[in-house]
Design a protein around this motif. Structure first.
Motif, PDB file in Angstrom:
ATOM      1  N   PRO A   1     -30.717  53.267   9.989  1.00  0.00           N
ATOM      2  CA  PRO A   1     -30.955  52.345  11.096  1.00  0.00           C
ATOM      3  C   PRO A   1     -29.770  51.428  11.389  1.00  0.00           C
ATOM      4  CG  PRO A   1     -32.120  51.623   9.136  1.00  0.00           C
ATOM      5  CD  PRO A   1     -31.519  52.950   8.818  1.00  0.00           C
ATOM      6  N   ASN A   2     -29.607  51.111  12.654  1.00  0.00           N
ATOM      7  CA  ASN A   2     -28.659  50.104  13.125  1.00  0.00           C
ATOM      8  C   ASN A   2     -29.492  49.020  13.786  1.00  0.00           C
ATOM      9  OD1 ASN A   2     -26.280  51.449  12.362  1.00  0.00           O
ATOM     10  ND2 ASN A   2     -26.350  52.690  14.193  1.00  0.00           N
ATOM     11  N   GLY A   3     -28.907  47.919  14.066  1.00  0.00           N
ATOM     12  CA  GLY A   3     -29.634  46.824  14.691  1.00  0.00           C
ATOM     13  C   GLY A   3     -29.353  45.557  13.939  1.00  0.00           C
ATOM     14  N   ILE A   4     -30.396  44.823  13.621  1.00  0.00           N
ATOM     15  CA  ILE A   4     -30.272  43.577  12.872  1.00  0.00           C
ATOM     16  C   ILE A   4     -30.824  43.853  11.485  1.00  0.00           C
ATOM     17  CG2 ILE A   4     -30.911  41.155  12.773  1.00  0.00           C
ATOM     18  CD1 ILE A   4     -31.429  41.383  15.834  1.00  0.00           C
ATOM     19  N   CYS A   5     -29.949  43.800  10.483  1.00  0.00           N
ATOM     20  CA  CYS A   5     -30.334  44.202   9.132  1.00  0.00           C
ATOM     21  C   CYS A   5     -30.023  43.106   8.112  1.00  0.00           C
ATOM     22  CB  CYS A   5     -29.595  45.472   8.718  1.00  0.00           C
ATOM     23  SG  CYS A   5     -29.922  46.897   9.787  1.00  0.00           S
ATOM     24  N   ALA A   6     -30.706  43.184   6.999  1.00  0.00           N
ATOM     25  CA  ALA A   6     -30.440  42.283   5.877  1.00  0.00           C
ATOM     26  C   ALA A   6     -30.630  43.047   4.578  1.00  0.00           C
ATOM     27  CB  ALA A   6     -31.376  41.086   5.908  1.00  0.00           C
ATOM     28  N   GLU A   7     -29.671  42.882   3.676  1.00  0.00           N
ATOM     29  CA  GLU A   7     -29.843  43.387   2.327  1.00  0.00           C
ATOM     30  C   GLU A   7     -30.600  42.306   1.568  1.00  0.00           C
ATOM     31  OE1 GLU A   7     -26.303  44.783   0.332  1.00  0.00           O
ATOM     32  OE2 GLU A   7     -25.563  45.639   2.202  1.00  0.00           O
ATOM     33  N   VAL A   8     -31.647  42.723   0.847  1.00  0.00           N
ATOM     34  CA  VAL A   8     -32.484  41.756   0.144  1.00  0.00           C
ATOM     35  C   VAL A   8     -32.680  42.155  -1.312  1.00  0.00           C
ATOM     36  CG1 VAL A   8     -33.693  41.109   2.272  1.00  0.00           C
ATOM     37  CG2 VAL A   8     -34.657  42.876   0.801  1.00  0.00           C
ATOM     38  N   SER A   9     -33.000  41.150  -2.111  1.00  0.00           N
ATOM     39  CA  SER A   9     -33.328  41.342  -3.517  1.00  0.00           C
ATOM     40  C   SER A   9     -34.797  40.982  -3.697  1.00  0.00           C
ATOM     41  CB  SER A   9     -32.462  40.426  -4.381  1.00  0.00           C
ATOM     42  OG  SER A   9     -32.959  40.368  -5.697  1.00  0.00           O
ATOM     43  N   PHE A  10     -35.489  41.738  -4.519  1.00  0.00           N
ATOM     44  CA  PHE A  10     -36.885  41.456  -4.807  1.00  0.00           C
ATOM     45  C   PHE A  10     -37.032  40.611  -6.070  1.00  0.00           C
ATOM     46  CE2 PHE A  10     -37.535  45.806  -2.691  1.00  0.00           C
ATOM     47  CZ  PHE A  10     -37.645  45.237  -1.433  1.00  0.00           C
ATOM     48  N   ALA A  11     -35.925  40.044  -6.571  1.00  0.00           N
ATOM     49  CA  ALA A  11     -35.948  39.250  -7.796  1.00  0.00           C
ATOM     50  C   ALA A  11     -36.929  38.082  -7.665  1.00  0.00           C
ATOM     51  CB  ALA A  11     -34.546  38.714  -8.090  1.00  0.00           C
ATOM     52  N   GLY A  12     -37.803  37.956  -8.660  1.00  0.00           N
ATOM     53  CA  GLY A  12     -38.743  36.850  -8.709  1.00  0.00           C
ATOM     54  C   GLY A  12     -39.949  36.979  -7.796  1.00  0.00           C
ATOM     55  N   LEU A  13     -40.096  38.119  -7.128  1.00  0.00           N
ATOM     56  CA  LEU A  13     -41.230  38.311  -6.229  1.00  0.00           C
ATOM     57  C   LEU A  13     -42.254  39.247  -6.875  1.00  0.00           C
ATOM     58  CD1 LEU A  13     -39.334  38.855  -2.843  1.00  0.00           C
ATOM     59  CD2 LEU A  13     -40.301  36.740  -3.748  1.00  0.00           C
ATOM     60  N   PRO A  14     -43.552  38.919  -6.809  1.00  0.00           N
ATOM     61  CA  PRO A  14     -44.556  39.791  -7.396  1.00  0.00           C
ATOM     62  C   PRO A  14     -44.765  41.070  -6.591  1.00  0.00           C
ATOM     63  CG  PRO A  14     -45.597  37.935  -6.325  1.00  0.00           C
ATOM     64  CD  PRO A  14     -44.118  37.695  -6.269  1.00  0.00           C
ATOM     65  N   GLU A  15     -44.424  41.034  -5.315  1.00  0.00           N
ATOM     66  CA  GLU A  15     -44.504  42.211  -4.451  1.00  0.00           C
ATOM     67  C   GLU A  15     -43.149  42.355  -3.785  1.00  0.00           C
ATOM     68  OE1 GLU A  15     -48.529  42.164  -2.268  1.00  0.00           O
ATOM     69  OE2 GLU A  15     -48.036  40.092  -2.745  1.00  0.00           O
ATOM     70  N   THR A  16     -42.936  43.408  -3.075  1.00  0.00           N
ATOM     71  CA  THR A  16     -41.612  43.614  -2.486  1.00  0.00           C
ATOM     72  C   THR A  16     -41.570  43.221  -1.008  1.00  0.00           C
ATOM     73  OG1 THR A  16     -42.183  45.939  -2.169  1.00  0.00           O
ATOM     74  CG2 THR A  16     -40.962  45.389  -4.166  1.00  0.00           C
ATOM     75  N   GLY A  17     -41.546  44.168  -0.107  1.00  0.00           N
ATOM     76  CA  GLY A  17     -41.328  43.920   1.307  1.00  0.00           C
ATOM     77  C   GLY A  17     -42.315  43.009   1.998  1.00  0.00           C
ATOM     78  N   ARG A  18     -43.528  42.897   1.495  1.00  0.00           N
ATOM     79  CA  ARG A  18     -44.527  42.051   2.147  1.00  0.00           C
ATOM     80  C   ARG A  18     -44.108  40.585   2.195  1.00  0.00           C
ATOM     81  NH1 ARG A  18     -49.877  41.942  -0.144  1.00  0.00           N
ATOM     82  NH2 ARG A  18     -50.370  40.898   1.799  1.00  0.00           N
ATOM     83  N   TRP A  19     -43.185  40.167   1.349  1.00  0.00           N
ATOM     84  CA  TRP A  19     -42.762  38.775   1.291  1.00  0.00           C
ATOM     85  C   TRP A  19     -41.725  38.428   2.359  1.00  0.00           C
ATOM     86  CZ3 TRP A  19     -43.476  34.657  -2.378  1.00  0.00           C
ATOM     87  CH2 TRP A  19     -44.571  34.872  -3.209  1.00  0.00           C
ATOM     88  N   PHE A  20     -41.232  39.398   3.100  1.00  0.00           N
ATOM     89  CA  PHE A  20     -40.163  39.157   4.069  1.00  0.00           C
ATOM     90  C   PHE A  20     -40.692  39.239   5.497  1.00  0.00           C
ATOM     91  CE2 PHE A  20     -38.185  40.524   0.218  1.00  0.00           C
ATOM     92  CZ  PHE A  20     -37.040  39.743   0.126  1.00  0.00           C
ATOM     93  N   ARG A  21     -40.283  38.262   6.325  1.00  0.00           N
ATOM     94  CA  ARG A  21     -40.647  38.249   7.745  1.00  0.00           C
ATOM     95  C   ARG A  21     -39.371  38.002   8.539  1.00  0.00           C
ATOM     96  NH1 ARG A  21     -46.241  34.984   8.273  1.00  0.00           N
ATOM     97  NH2 ARG A  21     -46.049  35.832  10.357  1.00  0.00           N
ATOM     98  N   MET A  22     -39.320  38.570   9.754  1.00  0.00           N
ATOM     99  CA  MET A  22     -38.136  38.387  10.604  1.00  0.00           C
ATOM    100  C   MET A  22     -38.563  38.035  12.017  1.00  0.00           C
ATOM    101  SD  MET A  22     -35.057  41.065  11.704  1.00  0.00           S
ATOM    102  CE  MET A  22     -34.223  41.166  10.130  1.00  0.00           C
ATOM    103  N   ALA A  23     -37.796  37.129  12.620  1.00  0.00           N
ATOM    104  CA  ALA A  23     -37.965  36.804  14.032  1.00  0.00           C
ATOM    105  C   ALA A  23     -36.601  36.962  14.698  1.00  0.00           C
ATOM    106  CB  ALA A  23     -38.469  35.377  14.212  1.00  0.00           C
ATOM    107  N   VAL A  24     -36.604  37.484  15.922  1.00  0.00           N
ATOM    108  CA  VAL A  24     -35.374  37.655  16.700  1.00  0.00           C
ATOM    109  C   VAL A  24     -35.603  36.991  18.053  1.00  0.00           C
ATOM    110  CG1 VAL A  24     -33.800  39.320  17.766  1.00  0.00           C
ATOM    111  CG2 VAL A  24     -34.795  39.800  15.520  1.00  0.00           C
ATOM    112  N   ASP A  25     -34.725  36.087  18.399  1.00  0.00           N
ATOM    113  CA  ASP A  25     -34.828  35.342  19.655  1.00  0.00           C
ATOM    114  C   ASP A  25     -36.216  34.724  19.831  1.00  0.00           C
ATOM    115  OD1 ASP A  25     -32.166  35.944  20.276  1.00  0.00           O
ATOM    116  OD2 ASP A  25     -32.730  37.806  21.276  1.00  0.00           O
TER     117      ASP A  25
END
Length: 172
Positions: free
Chosen positions: A84-108
């Motif tokens: 994928p291209n677009g708006i991306c972020a590399e993330v670490s799941f360190a210290g989180l009990p779950e993975t992707g569910r903890w991340f939210r993104m807003a654009v404009d």
């Protein structure tokens, strides 16, 4: 109404509003010396156009496009969902009990969490990954604001663990 969602959506606008309120020029900004050409943009000029630079915490590691970065519109188009291209972020799941569910993104000012594409290091116990808002047609030409929050998806009243906001430009 989900107040966190409203806050996350309004964050990029608030960041720009606060960036416009300054106490004068940044003394740490580099100023070009007379007679020597330079491509360095003074910090106060960057803040005027893109707002303040993002502050990283433990979970959001890298942004693409980066703060105040200009990218061609063609480079934001996603032809292959596996890359994928677009708006991306590399993330670490360190210290989180779950993975992707903890991340939210807003654009404009619009939440795009449900449209994120995830690429993770492992399907069993990933330690990190890359999340992208990657529309097929790409990101429209212009200056854009984005924000990523790291927060407990099961407790809407819990404190936001991390909030990273930034702006970048898409050119023709």
């Amino acid at each position: 109404m989900n107040f966190r969602l409203a806050f996350l959506s309004a964050l990029p606008l608030a960041v720009l509003a606060f960036a416009a309120c300054g106490d004068g020029p940044d003394e740490a900004a580099e100023t070009p010396s007379a007679g020597s050409p330079t491509a360095t943009i003074p910090a106060d000029a960057l803040q005027a156009k893109f707002g303040p630079a993002p502050e990283f915490g433990e979970n959001v590691v890298k942004l693409s496009p980066g703060y105040a970065e200009s990218v061609k519109q063609l480079a934001t188009q996603t032809k292959n969902p596996q890359r994928p291209n677009g708006i991306c972020a590399e993330v670490s799941f360190a210290g989180l009990p779950e993975t992707g569910r903890w991340f939210r993104m807003a654009v404009d000012g619009v939440e795009v969490t449900a449209k994120l594409v995830w690429i993770v290091s492992s399907n069993t116990t990933p330690t990190g990954g890359t999340m992208c808002y990657a529309p097929t047609e790409g990101i429209a030409v212009g200056v854009h604001q984005a924000a990523i929050s790291v927060q407990d998806p099961n407790n809407i009243t819990a404190r936001t663990r991390e909030l990273v906001a930034w702006a970048f430009e898409v050119t023709e």
